[in-house]
Design a protein around this motif. Structure first.
Motif, short mmCIF file in Angstrom:
data_model
loop_
_atom_site.label_atom_id
_atom_site.label_comp_id
_atom_site.label_asym_id
_atom_site.label_seq_id
_atom_site.Cartn_x
_atom_site.Cartn_y
_atom_site.Cartn_z
N THR A 80 -7.79 7.35 -8.56
CA THR A 80 -7.60 6.44 -7.26
C THR A 80 -7.31 5.42 -7.79
N SER A 81 -6.93 4.79 -9.16
CA SER A 81 -7.45 3.55 -9.96
C SER A 81 -6.03 2.83 -9.84
N TYR A 82 -4.77 3.55 -8.86
CA TYR A 82 -3.55 2.80 -8.82
C TYR A 82 -4.13 2.53 -7.46
N VAL A 83 -4.54 3.53 -6.70
CA VAL A 83 -4.81 3.18 -4.90
C VAL A 83 -6.10 1.98 -5.18
N LYS A 84 -6.30 1.92 -5.26
CA LYS A 84 -8.06 0.92 -5.06
C LYS A 84 -7.35 -0.28 -5.59
N HIS A 85 -6.83 -0.47 -7.19
CA HIS A 85 -6.91 -1.96 -7.80
C HIS A 85 -6.09 -2.05 -7.50
N LEU A 86 -4.33 -1.13 -7.73
CA LEU A 86 -3.50 -2.48 -7.99
C LEU A 86 -2.97 -3.34 -6.62
N PRO A 87 -2.69 -3.67 -5.26
CA PRO A 87 -3.09 -4.79 -3.66
C PRO A 87 -3.62 -5.35 -4.51
N GLU A 88 -5.08 -5.36 -5.38
CA GLU A 88 -6.30 -6.90 -5.81
C GLU A 88 -5.52 -7.37 -6.28
N GLU A 127 1.22 -1.23 0.07
CA GLU A 127 0.22 0.05 -0.29
C GLU A 127 0.81 1.06 -0.37
N GLU A 128 2.38 1.04 0.65
CA GLU A 128 3.25 2.27 0.76
C GLU A 128 3.13 2.63 -0.81
N LYS A 129 3.76 1.55 -1.28
CA LYS A 129 4.40 1.27 -2.55
C LYS A 129 2.96 2.04 -3.58
N ILE A 130 1.63 1.44 -3.38
CA ILE A 130 1.31 2.48 -4.51
C ILE A 130 0.75 3.44 -4.20
N ALA A 131 0.56 4.16 -3.09
CA ALA A 131 0.60 5.29 -2.81
C ALA A 131 1.49 6.25 -3.06
N THR A 166 -4.56 8.24 3.53
CA THR A 166 -4.02 7.89 1.84
C THR A 166 -3.44 9.07 1.25
N LYS A 167 -4.57 10.48 2.19
CA LYS A 167 -3.12 11.78 1.18
C LYS A 167 -1.59 11.50 1.81
N ARG A 168 -1.64 11.23 3.17
CA ARG A 168 0.01 11.45 4.18
C ARG A 168 0.34 10.77 3.25
N ALA A 169 0.73 9.60 2.67
CA ALA A 169 1.23 8.67 1.84
C ALA A 169 1.46 9.11 0.54
N ALA A 170 0.41 9.58 -0.13
CA ALA A 170 0.92 10.18 -1.34
C ALA A 170 2.37 10.74 -1.74
N GLY A 171 2.44 10.44 -3.39
CA GLY A 171 3.97 10.64 -3.72
C GLY A 171 4.43 12.08 -4.34
N SER A 172 3.17 12.85 -4.50
CA SER A 172 3.25 14.09 -4.67
C SER A 172 2.02 14.29 -5.08
N VAL A 173 1.78 16.15 -5.55
CA VAL A 173 1.38 17.28 -5.24
C VAL A 173 1.46 17.73 -6.19
N LEU A 174 -0.04 18.58 -6.59
CA LEU A 174 -0.48 19.43 -7.83
C LEU A 174 -0.79 20.40 -7.58
N GLY A 175 -0.43 21.49 -8.11
CA GLY A 175 -0.73 22.99 -8.00
C GLY A 175 -0.61 24.06 -7.37
N ILE A 176 0.19 22.67 -5.36
CA ILE A 176 0.72 24.23 -4.25
C ILE A 176 1.88 24.86 -4.61
N ALA A 177 1.38 25.89 -4.63
CA ALA A 177 2.78 27.21 -5.18
C ALA A 177 2.98 28.02 -3.35
N GLY A 178 4.04 28.68 -3.24
CA GLY A 178 4.72 29.34 -2.76
C GLY A 178 4.68 29.31 -1.40
N ALA A 179 6.47 29.72 -1.22
CA ALA A 179 6.80 29.00 0.00
C ALA A 179 6.58 28.45 1.02
#
Length: 721
Positions: A302-310, A16-20, A52-65
């Motif tokens: 969430t295609s990967y998160v929900k279905h890669l484990p199974e 699950e951590e890998k897939i996240a 799941t949010k905490r384990a995600a690998g990347s974020v899109l669209g946050i800017a500002g130091a």
């Protein structure tokens, strides 16, 4: 594959951590850092929670130091293995300092300045907390109806490849790990997105593999060869298979043939969209096809998160495929130095000094000057400081000059045309400003205001065009003329009988009926960016001599589209001289040729070409040719000429286009000055993809064309032995 990363992280991660790590979430998921109790709307919509949010690998669209640092800090506090987030965004033609749209940058024919614009965009993005930009977009475009033409540098394979390399080098520099002012680049959209049928966004793409390799792949390959760190999949199908699930394209060509070992990311929700395409029955099958094809990051589903484990549990997906994807992502994080410094270049104090600095804005201004193209001029331009000018139109006093994909740009602080012209005139009173019309509407009161403003004017300048949202993603148009209200404004102003110049703000080549045939001068400004008004005023008043050249043909009519300079001749070509022969490849109601061809652009001075010569009439693989021509500034103003070299293969195993751009040089010349321009032609430049997809040249006759555009050329011939 990075054994230390595998041993330290991958080997110790749960499935699950890998897939996240393969999940990318958008900024709204992180709007309330530290709030464990609230599941935001987007999280509910996707059906995920805080874990799941905490384990995600990347974020899109946050800017500002500050925002980035807060999100990264919260993430690391709860991430079991301390793997930092990657922060990504669409920094397409500038971060806060907005440069001209990429189509305009292509018209500069200046890769050095393009590279500098990407370097500045990276500097502003990096200090604001970003690590990756979704740029450059290198899709070849031949259809002005497609809204995303504004993101490309045009219709030519060679020119696009030159700019692809320049942008990648500008964004990434030479030492991504230690240079905190750079960001990783992501070339997009792989592949052939620019061929969307009918110019309709997200639509079907259908082409032969030979055509794909010959015209549509080279710019992506140039980006890969330049070391681009990421590739984004396109929304379209390639050979009937969505790119995001196309194993032959992604693993076979990109990874195995080209040797790309970086990260592949889907475009927004593109994995899930395989269901709508008809390539997957459900989310589970879409996830299987994407991971099997080598897509590492699932953007906003969430295609990967929900279905890669199974899928792993059922033995349908080998966990080694997931390990490979995770390792590629971790390698990029390591290359960016995030394990040692998860905040990387983010610096709130430095951000205030660097972002939108005067230094950066001056480069934007220079690039806007170089990108604008003078399309017509019958003695009206340049304006004189003592002339009384009526500046009329919806863009006369508008900040909507940044164009699509100017996410952090400010229309409010963009330099406007009217104020800039008033600075250069003998007196501010010499430039009278009136709106004249809206983008889509015109009222009698607006007409009256425009007529009043023009009453005492020596010359009328009309600032017209498309609103920024009329191009860009989802901005396809079937009718690419100016809106009728603005055509009516032009007609009303023409009836006043005064010299009339038009400045165009737009994100695509337009059908210029009602503009080009009416105005005495036409200056194509595109969307020129933050300093656009100042740059255009300099051009209009002759402080700067226009030097832009079209990187995309302007059609005579939308009915010609796709129209491009490097077409095939056909077996029944239309001759240059007039003919009554009906049975040739022609329209019976309009010309075959575009109104304005690739490479075209005027200047306030004139240039003459003479003495075209070849070093030999025969060349071989070990005997390159030299092509020489003398260019003279025959006018009264210093100027820059873009000398263009085209070649035609007269007889090929596969028929060849009537011309293909192979090289170009920009030369600055003082009035009366001459320079000899020298090109070198090598056998490698004569190669193309044959019917068996081999990439070789054919012996035989070739024609060399040298000139000021794809239409205005001198020619000479040689043979390849």
């Amino acid at each position: 594959m990075s054994e230390h990363l595998y041993n330290k992280y991958v080997k110790n991660m749960t499935l699950e951590e890998k897939i996240a790590q393969l999940l990318q979430l958008a900024a709204p998921f992180y709007d309330e850092p530290g709030d464990d109790s609230e599941i935001t709307g987007p999280m509910e919509e996707l059906g995920i929670g805080n874990d799941t949010k905490r384990a995600a690998g990347s974020v899109l669209g946050i800017a500002g130091a500050e925002k980035m640092m807060a999100v990264q800090k919260e993430h690391l506090a709860s991430n079991r293995l301390g793997i930092p987030l990657l922060f990504m965004a669409d920094i397409v033609h500038g971060f806060k300092t907005i440069f001209p749209i990429p189509l305009a940058i292509g018209c500069s024919w200046n890769p050095e300045l393009a590279e500098l614009s990407a370097e500045i965009a990276a500097r502003e993005a990096a200090v604001s907390g970003l690590h990756v930009t979704f740029a450059p977009m290198v899709d070849l475009v031949r259809d002005g109806r497609w809204g995303r033409v504004m993101e490309s540098t045009g219709e030519d394979t060679y020119l696009n490849s030159v700019f692809a390399k320049a942008f990648v080098q500008g964004f990434q520099g030479d030492d991504l790990e230690n240079d905190m002012t750079r960001v990783a680049a992501c070339v997009k959209h792989f592949a052939a997105y620019g061929l969307a049928e009918g110019g309709r966004d997200y639509n079907t793409v259908d082409l032969s593999e030979r055509q794909l390799r010959e015209y549509y792949l080279p710019a992506y390959k140039a980006a890969v060869d330049a070391g681009v760190e990421m590739v984004m999949t396109s929304f379209n199908i390639v050979d009937g298979i969505p790119a995001t699930g196309n194993r032959r394209l992604m693993r076979g060509l990109l990874r195995d043939e080209w040797g790309f070992d970086g990260v592949v990311i889907s475009d927004w929700a593109a994995i899930k969209e395989m269901i709508a395409h008809g390539a997957a029955e459900d989310d589970k099958e879409a996830a299987f096809k994407a991971i099997y094809s080598g897509v590492d990051i699932d953007m906003m589903t969430t295609s990967y998160v929900k279905h890669l484990p199974e899928l792993v549990k059922e033995g349908l997906v080998d966990e080694a495929l997931i390990d490979e994807a995770v390792l590629r992502i971790l390698k990029l994080k390591e290359k960016l130095g995030l394990f040692e410094n998860p905040m990387r270049g983010a610096d709130p104090e430095l951000e205030k000094k660097i972002v939108y600095s005067d230094e950066h804005r001056q480069v934007s201004r220079k690039l806007a000057e170089k990108s604008s193209v003078l399309l017509k001029n019958e003695g009206v331009l340049p304006l004189q400081a003592n002339q009384r000018v009526a500046l009329i139109g919806p863009f006369a006093d508008s900040g909507d000059i940044l164009g699509w994909w100017s996410w952090q740009g400010s229309k409010e602080t963009a330099v406007k045309l009217g104020a800039s012209m008033q600075v250069l005139s003998a007196s501010p009173d010499h430039v009278v400003i009136a709106e004249g019309s809206g983008i889509h509407t015109i009222s009698e009161s607006q007409k009256a205001e425009a007529i009043k403003a023009a009453a005492d004017a020596d010359v009328i300048v009309l600032a017209v065009g498309e609103a920024s949202e009329m191009s860009g993603e989802g901005g396809s148009r079937s009718d690419i003329r100016l809106p009728q209200a603005q055509l009516e404004l032009i007609r009303v102003m023409k009836e006043l009988g005064k010299p009339l110049a038009v400045v165009l703000f737009n994100g695509r080549p337009l059908d210029l009926h009602g503009v080009y045939d009416v105005a005495d001068a036409v200056l194509e400004a595109w969307f020129p960016g933050s300093e656009g008004g100042a740059a255009l005023a300099d051009l209009l008043y002759g402080k700067v001599n226009p030097s832009g050249r079209l990187s995309m043909s302007f059609p005579y009519s939308v009915g010609q589209i796709p129209v491009y300079y490097n077409a095939y001749n056909t077996g029944r070509p239309k001759p240059e001289e007039e003919t009554d022969n009906r049975y040739i490849s022609q329209y019976i109601d309009i010309p075959n040729e575009p109104l304005l061809p690739f490479g075209f652009g005027l200047s306030y001075t004139t240039f003459a070409y003479e003495g075209l010569s070849l070093s030999s009439e025969v060349m071989a693989a070990d005997r390159p040719l030299e092509v020489k021509v003398t260019v003279t500034n025959t006018g009264n103003m210093a100027g820059t000429e873009t000398v263009q070299l085209y070649i035609r293969d007269i007889s090929g195993e596969v028929v060849r286009p009537v011309k293909e751009l192979k090289d170009f040089r920009q030369v600055g010349l003082a009035p009366g000055e001459s320079k000899e321009v020298v090109f070198r032609i090598e056998e490698t430049q004569l190669r193309y993809h044959h019917s068996d997809l081999s990439f070789t040249s054919d012996p035989g006759r070739f024609t060399v064309y040298v000139g000021a555009s794809s239409r205005e050329v001198q020619k000479a011939g040689f043979r390849l032995a």
